[in-house]
Design a protein around this motif. Sequence first.
Motif, PDB file in Angstrom:
ATOM      1  N   ILE A  82      -0.992  12.619   0.660  1.00  0.00           N
ATOM      2  CA  ILE A  82      -2.007  12.586   1.816  1.00  0.00           C
ATOM      3  C   ILE A  82      -2.144  11.068   2.093  1.00  0.00           C
ATOM      4  CG2 ILE A  82      -4.339  13.287   2.494  1.00  0.00           C
ATOM      5  CD1 ILE A  82      -4.040  15.682   1.135  1.00  0.00           C
ATOM      6  N   ILE A  83      -2.477  10.448   1.230  1.00  0.00           N
ATOM      7  CA  ILE A  83      -2.477   9.150   1.226  1.00  0.00           C
ATOM      8  C   ILE A  83      -1.367   8.294   1.766  1.00  0.00           C
ATOM      9  CG2 ILE A  83      -3.417   6.881  -0.045  1.00  0.00           C
ATOM     10  CD1 ILE A  83      -5.118   8.455  -1.492  1.00  0.00           C
TER      11      ILE A  83
ATOM     12  N   ALA B 103       1.184   4.158  -2.702  1.00  0.00           N
ATOM     13  CA  ALA B 103       0.621   5.486  -2.505  1.00  0.00           C
ATOM     14  C   ALA B 103       1.727   6.241  -2.956  1.00  0.00           C
ATOM     15  CB  ALA B 103       0.698   5.486  -0.798  1.00  0.00           C
TER      16      ALA B 103
ATOM     17  N   SER C 119       1.277   6.903  -6.808  1.00  0.00           N
ATOM     18  CA  SER C 119       0.233   7.698  -7.145  1.00  0.00           C
ATOM     19  C   SER C 119       0.565   9.145  -7.030  1.00  0.00           C
ATOM     20  CB  SER C 119      -0.807   7.255  -6.590  1.00  0.00           C
ATOM     21  OG  SER C 119      -0.928   7.761  -5.269  1.00  0.00           O
TER      22      SER C 119
ATOM     23  N   MET D 203       0.936  -1.018   0.087  1.00  0.00           N
ATOM     24  CA  MET D 203      -0.094   0.069  -0.087  1.00  0.00           C
ATOM     25  C   MET D 203       0.778   1.163  -0.008  1.00  0.00           C
ATOM     26  SD  MET D 203      -2.987  -0.910   2.507  1.00  0.00           S
ATOM     27  CE  MET D 203      -3.592   0.631   2.933  1.00  0.00           C
TER      28      MET D 203
ATOM     29  N   ASP E   2       0.227  11.016  -4.382  1.00  0.00           N
ATOM     30  CA  ASP E   2      -0.824  11.687  -3.489  1.00  0.00           C
ATOM     31  C   ASP E   2      -0.240  11.583  -2.138  1.00  0.00           C
ATOM     32  OD1 ASP E   2      -2.908  12.366  -2.254  1.00  0.00           O
ATOM     33  OD2 ASP E   2      -4.284  10.893  -2.788  1.00  0.00           O
TER      34      ASP E   2
ATOM     35  N   HIS F 224      -1.044   8.617   5.494  1.00  0.00           N
ATOM     36  CA  HIS F 224      -1.916   7.823   6.073  1.00  0.00           C
ATOM     37  C   HIS F 224      -1.465   6.417   6.253  1.00  0.00           C
ATOM     38  CE1 HIS F 224      -4.907  11.270   5.572  1.00  0.00           C
ATOM     39  NE2 HIS F 224      -5.469  10.663   6.550  1.00  0.00           N
ATOM     40  N   VAL F 225      -0.793   5.880   5.166  1.00  0.00           N
ATOM     41  CA  VAL F 225      -0.481   4.690   5.214  1.00  0.00           C
ATOM     42  C   VAL F 225       0.656   4.513   5.993  1.00  0.00           C
ATOM     43  CG1 VAL F 225       0.478   2.718   3.648  1.00  0.00           C
ATOM     44  CG2 VAL F 225      -1.471   4.190   3.008  1.00  0.00           C
TER      45      VAL F 225
END
Length: 78
Positions: A57-58, A50, A53, A46, A55, A61-62
């Motif tokens: 913010i993701i 992330a 990509s 994950m 991104d 979080h991961v």
Amino acid sequence: MERPSSNDITSAKAVLLGALASGVNGPTWLVLKIIFLLLGVCLTAMLSLAFSSSDFIIAGHVLLLVIIGAMLFILLNG
């Protein structure tokens, strides 16, 4: 009522009995370590997705989930 000998108990029964009894037995620790290993593999996949990509913010979080999982593993094995 006759108690089964230790040779008659399967690993699945040992994990179930370990979850219901006080303390932790060997098969329960083994299953717990395998689950944490698989969690680490999933979170690593994950995290790489992330970052690929773009991104962030993701990815943050991961990364937080990875830190929480690592802390749980360290605290349970410490």
